[in-house]
Motif scaffolding. Structure first.
Motif, PDB file in Angstrom:
ATOM      1  N   GLU A 110       0.621  -0.968   0.457  1.00 11.54           N
ATOM      2  CA  GLU A 110      -0.364  -0.270  -0.253  1.00 11.54           C
ATOM      3  C   GLU A 110       0.871   1.317  -0.040  1.00 11.54           C
ATOM      4  OE1 GLU A 110      -2.654  -3.301   1.813  1.00 11.54           O
ATOM      5  OE2 GLU A 110      -0.162  -2.793   2.451  1.00 11.54           O
ATOM      6  N   ASP A 111       2.380   1.264   0.477  1.00 11.59           N
ATOM      7  CA  ASP A 111       2.923   2.434  -0.045  1.00 11.59           C
ATOM      8  C   ASP A 111       4.005   2.225  -0.849  1.00 11.59           C
ATOM      9  OD1 ASP A 111       2.078   3.227   2.918  1.00 11.59           O
ATOM     10  OD2 ASP A 111       3.788   1.567   3.959  1.00 11.59           O
ATOM     11  N   ARG A 112       4.085   1.882  -2.165  1.00  8.37           N
ATOM     12  CA  ARG A 112       4.557   1.756  -3.344  1.00  8.37           C
ATOM     13  C   ARG A 112       4.606   3.106  -3.846  1.00  8.37           C
ATOM     14  NH1 ARG A 112       7.789  -2.949  -3.025  1.00  8.37           N
ATOM     15  NH2 ARG A 112       6.542  -4.760  -2.256  1.00  8.37           N
ATOM     16  N   ASN A 113       2.955   3.174  -4.246  1.00  7.29           N
ATOM     17  CA  ASN A 113       2.571   4.511  -4.611  1.00  7.29           C
ATOM     18  C   ASN A 113       1.735   5.807  -3.961  1.00  7.29           C
ATOM     19  OD1 ASN A 113       3.483   3.487  -7.610  1.00  7.29           O
ATOM     20  ND2 ASN A 113       2.290   1.922  -7.167  1.00  7.29           N
ATOM     21  N   PRO A 114       2.595   6.190  -3.352  1.00  6.05           N
ATOM     22  CA  PRO A 114       1.371   7.062  -2.351  1.00  6.05           C
ATOM     23  C   PRO A 114       1.066   8.131  -3.188  1.00  6.05           C
ATOM     24  CG  PRO A 114       3.857   7.739  -2.412  1.00  6.05           C
ATOM     25  CD  PRO A 114       3.765   6.227  -2.934  1.00  6.05           C
ATOM     26  N   VAL A 115      -0.778   8.678  -2.719  1.00  8.75           N
ATOM     27  CA  VAL A 115      -1.191   9.995  -2.897  1.00  8.75           C
ATOM     28  C   VAL A 115       0.210  10.986  -2.594  1.00  8.75           C
ATOM     29  CG1 VAL A 115      -3.249  11.384  -2.908  1.00  8.75           C
ATOM     30  CG2 VAL A 115      -2.952   8.840  -3.084  1.00  8.75           C
ATOM     31  N   PHE A 116      -0.287  12.004  -3.199  1.00 12.69           N
ATOM     32  CA  PHE A 116       0.684  13.421  -3.046  1.00 12.69           C
ATOM     33  C   PHE A 116      -0.332  13.856  -2.915  1.00 12.69           C
ATOM     34  CE2 PHE A 116       1.954  17.551  -4.369  1.00 12.69           C
ATOM     35  CZ  PHE A 116       3.063  17.582  -3.880  1.00 12.69           C
ATOM     36  N   GLY A 117      -0.377  14.279  -1.596  1.00 13.28           N
ATOM     37  CA  GLY A 117      -1.754  14.750  -0.689  1.00 13.28           C
ATOM     38  C   GLY A 117      -1.228  16.805  -1.046  1.00 13.28           C
ATOM     39  N   VAL A 118      -2.272  17.496  -0.837  1.00 11.39           N
ATOM     40  CA  VAL A 118      -2.111  18.933  -0.763  1.00 11.39           C
ATOM     41  C   VAL A 118      -3.559  19.452   0.233  1.00 11.39           C
ATOM     42  CG1 VAL A 118      -2.637  21.485  -1.883  1.00 11.39           C
ATOM     43  CG2 VAL A 118      -1.096  19.360  -3.197  1.00 11.39           C
ATOM     44  N   ARG A 119      -3.073  20.135   0.977  1.00  9.24           N
ATOM     45  CA  ARG A 119      -4.727  21.033   1.888  1.00  9.24           C
ATOM     46  C   ARG A 119      -4.773  21.875   0.899  1.00  9.24           C
ATOM     47  NH1 ARG A 119      -5.124  20.271   8.079  1.00  9.24           N
ATOM     48  NH2 ARG A 119      -4.696  18.085   7.092  1.00  9.24           N
ATOM     49  N   SER A 120      -6.338  21.819   0.792  1.00 14.30           N
ATOM     50  CA  SER A 120      -5.690  23.788   0.040  1.00 14.30           C
ATOM     51  C   SER A 120      -7.686  24.056   0.414  1.00 14.30           C
ATOM     52  CB  SER A 120      -6.031  23.731  -1.411  1.00 14.30           C
ATOM     53  OG  SER A 120      -6.201  24.538  -1.898  1.00 14.30           O
ATOM     54  N   ASP A 121      -8.118  24.657   0.399  1.00 11.81           N
ATOM     55  CA  ASP A 121      -9.532  25.638   0.678  1.00 11.81           C
ATOM     56  C   ASP A 121      -9.266  26.471  -0.895  1.00 11.81           C
ATOM     57  OD1 ASP A 121     -11.998  26.654   0.515  1.00 11.81           O
ATOM     58  OD2 ASP A 121     -10.671  27.705   3.225  1.00 11.81           O
ATOM     59  N   LEU A 122     -10.306  25.766  -1.623  1.00  6.39           N
ATOM     60  CA  LEU A 122     -10.266  26.249  -3.173  1.00  6.39           C
ATOM     61  C   LEU A 122     -11.374  27.330  -3.313  1.00  6.39           C
ATOM     62  CD1 LEU A 122      -9.898  23.373  -5.530  1.00  6.39           C
ATOM     63  CD2 LEU A 122      -8.541  24.932  -4.975  1.00  6.39           C
ATOM     64  N   ARG A 123     -11.958  27.944  -2.003  1.00  2.44           N
ATOM     65  CA  ARG A 123     -12.280  28.873  -1.639  1.00  2.44           C
ATOM     66  C   ARG A 123     -12.062  29.955  -2.074  1.00  2.44           C
ATOM     67  NH1 ARG A 123     -16.506  27.438   2.663  1.00  2.44           N
ATOM     68  NH2 ARG A 123     -13.930  27.085   4.089  1.00  2.44           N
ATOM     69  N   HIS A 124     -10.307  29.880  -1.919  1.00  2.00           N
ATOM     70  CA  HIS A 124      -9.674  31.440  -1.502  1.00  2.00           C
ATOM     71  C   HIS A 124      -8.770  31.330  -3.210  1.00  2.00           C
ATOM     72  CE1 HIS A 124     -10.610  32.055   2.110  1.00  2.00           C
ATOM     73  NE2 HIS A 124      -9.989  30.691   2.728  1.00  2.00           N
ATOM     74  N   PRO A 125      -9.059  32.835  -4.047  1.00  2.74           N
ATOM     75  CA  PRO A 125      -8.743  32.461  -5.649  1.00  2.74           C
ATOM     76  C   PRO A 125      -7.570  32.295  -5.934  1.00  2.74           C
ATOM     77  CG  PRO A 125     -10.444  34.209  -5.724  1.00  2.74           C
ATOM     78  CD  PRO A 125     -10.074  33.735  -3.694  1.00  2.74           C
ATOM     79  N   GLU A 126      -6.815  32.322  -4.987  1.00  2.00           N
ATOM     80  CA  GLU A 126      -5.013  32.527  -4.751  1.00  2.00           C
ATOM     81  C   GLU A 126      -4.970  30.681  -4.713  1.00  2.00           C
ATOM     82  OE1 GLU A 126      -5.383  33.214  -0.689  1.00  2.00           O
ATOM     83  OE2 GLU A 126      -6.784  34.048  -2.766  1.00  2.00           O
ATOM     84  N   GLU A 127      -5.945  29.818  -4.371  1.00  2.00           N
ATOM     85  CA  GLU A 127      -4.853  27.779  -4.097  1.00  2.00           C
ATOM     86  C   GLU A 127      -5.639  27.468  -5.288  1.00  2.00           C
ATOM     87  OE1 GLU A 127      -4.637  26.918  -0.491  1.00  2.00           O
ATOM     88  OE2 GLU A 127      -3.850  28.799  -0.390  1.00  2.00           O
ATOM     89  N   LEU A 128      -6.412  27.676  -6.697  1.00  2.00           N
ATOM     90  CA  LEU A 128      -7.040  27.462  -7.559  1.00  2.00           C
ATOM     91  C   LEU A 128      -4.897  26.988  -8.055  1.00  2.00           C
ATOM     92  CD1 LEU A 128      -9.872  29.477  -8.505  1.00  2.00           C
ATOM     93  CD2 LEU A 128      -9.763  26.918  -8.069  1.00  2.00           C
ATOM     94  N   GLU A 129      -4.304  28.470  -7.944  1.00  2.00           N
ATOM     95  CA  GLU A 129      -3.370  28.429  -8.665  1.00  2.00           C
ATOM     96  C   GLU A 129      -1.565  28.140  -8.268  1.00  2.00           C
ATOM     97  OE1 GLU A 129      -2.282  29.492 -11.226  1.00  2.00           O
ATOM     98  OE2 GLU A 129      -3.977  31.238 -12.141  1.00  2.00           O
ATOM     99  N   ARG A 130      -2.123  27.910  -6.568  1.00  2.00           N
ATOM    100  CA  ARG A 130      -1.292  27.114  -6.297  1.00  2.00           C
ATOM    101  C   ARG A 130      -1.093  25.637  -5.743  1.00  2.00           C
ATOM    102  NH1 ARG A 130      -0.356  25.261  -0.842  1.00  2.00           N
ATOM    103  NH2 ARG A 130      -2.363  24.544  -0.670  1.00  2.00           N
TER     104      ARG A 130
END
Length: 202
Positions: A22-42
């Motif tokens: 289960e650890d061989r292909n880890p998900v690249f996790g990003v915490r974000s609140d897309l309600r803030h416009p700058e987060e879409l670009e980030r």
């Protein structure tokens, strides 16, 4: 079921130094609140920094707040928040990705099968029994229609866009995401029942 990420991984307590499948292909996790416009670009910046390109965009975020429509007498917050997360943001994020990566790359887009998959709901196909899901259902209807128009706009650059509308969110959803990703479908809604059966509608 737990999922391994770049920051968290699964451990066998009886053999803590063993590498688990289960650890061989880890998900690249990003915490974000897309309600803030700058987060879409980030979020797009981080995905590009990690992978170099974006071939499929799956929008699965959802906002559900049960309330009667009569609450709108005092505030439009119910509709504003529900439509923002469930309908507007998925299309906004797709627009950012298309503008930055896909717009002038038709050959690459077709070669890599680039596409957008928006998660809707069977609640978008009729009135749900009980009170309180009106805003949620209406927002998913809007997502279905916006995705159809998005598909028409992206077709000339070789990018597809579809909707997956499950009855709930069972473990079978990922297989249907893969099904859509590997298909040639565009501008359709794939209805998904609790058994994994699919019905494609325009």
């Amino acid at each position: 079921m737990p999922v391994a990420t770049q920051d968290e991984w699964l451990v066998d307590p009886l053999n803590p130094f063993a590498l688990l499948p289960e650890d061989r292909n880890p998900v690249f996790g990003v915490r974000s609140d897309l309600r803030h416009p700058e987060e879409l670009e980030r979020v797009v910046d981080l995905a590009l920094a990690r992978f170099g390109r974006i071939d499929v965009l799956v929008n699965a975020a959802v906002h559900v707040h049960r309330d009667r429509l009569t609450c709108l007498a005092s505030s439009s917050q119910l509709l504003d928040e529900t439509f923002a997360v469930n309908a507007t943001l998925p299309i906004q994020l797709a627009a950012v990705v298309a503008r930055r990566l896909w717009l002038h790359r038709k050959d690459d887009n077709e070669a890599w099968g680039r596409n957008v998959i928006n998660l809707s709901s069977m609640a978008s196909f009729g009135v749900v029994a009980g009170v309180g899901l009106s805003a949620y259902s209406a927002s998913k209807v809007a997502l279905n229609m916006l995705t159809a128009h998005l598909a028409a706009e992206l077709r000339p650059i070789g990018v597809r866009a579809n909707v997956l509308a499950p009855t709930s969110f069972p473990q079978i959803i990922p297989t249907s995401v893969v099904y859509l990703d590997h298909s040639d479908l565009t501008g359709v809604v794939v209805q998904l029942d609790e058994h994994g059966s699919r019905e494609v509608s325009p």
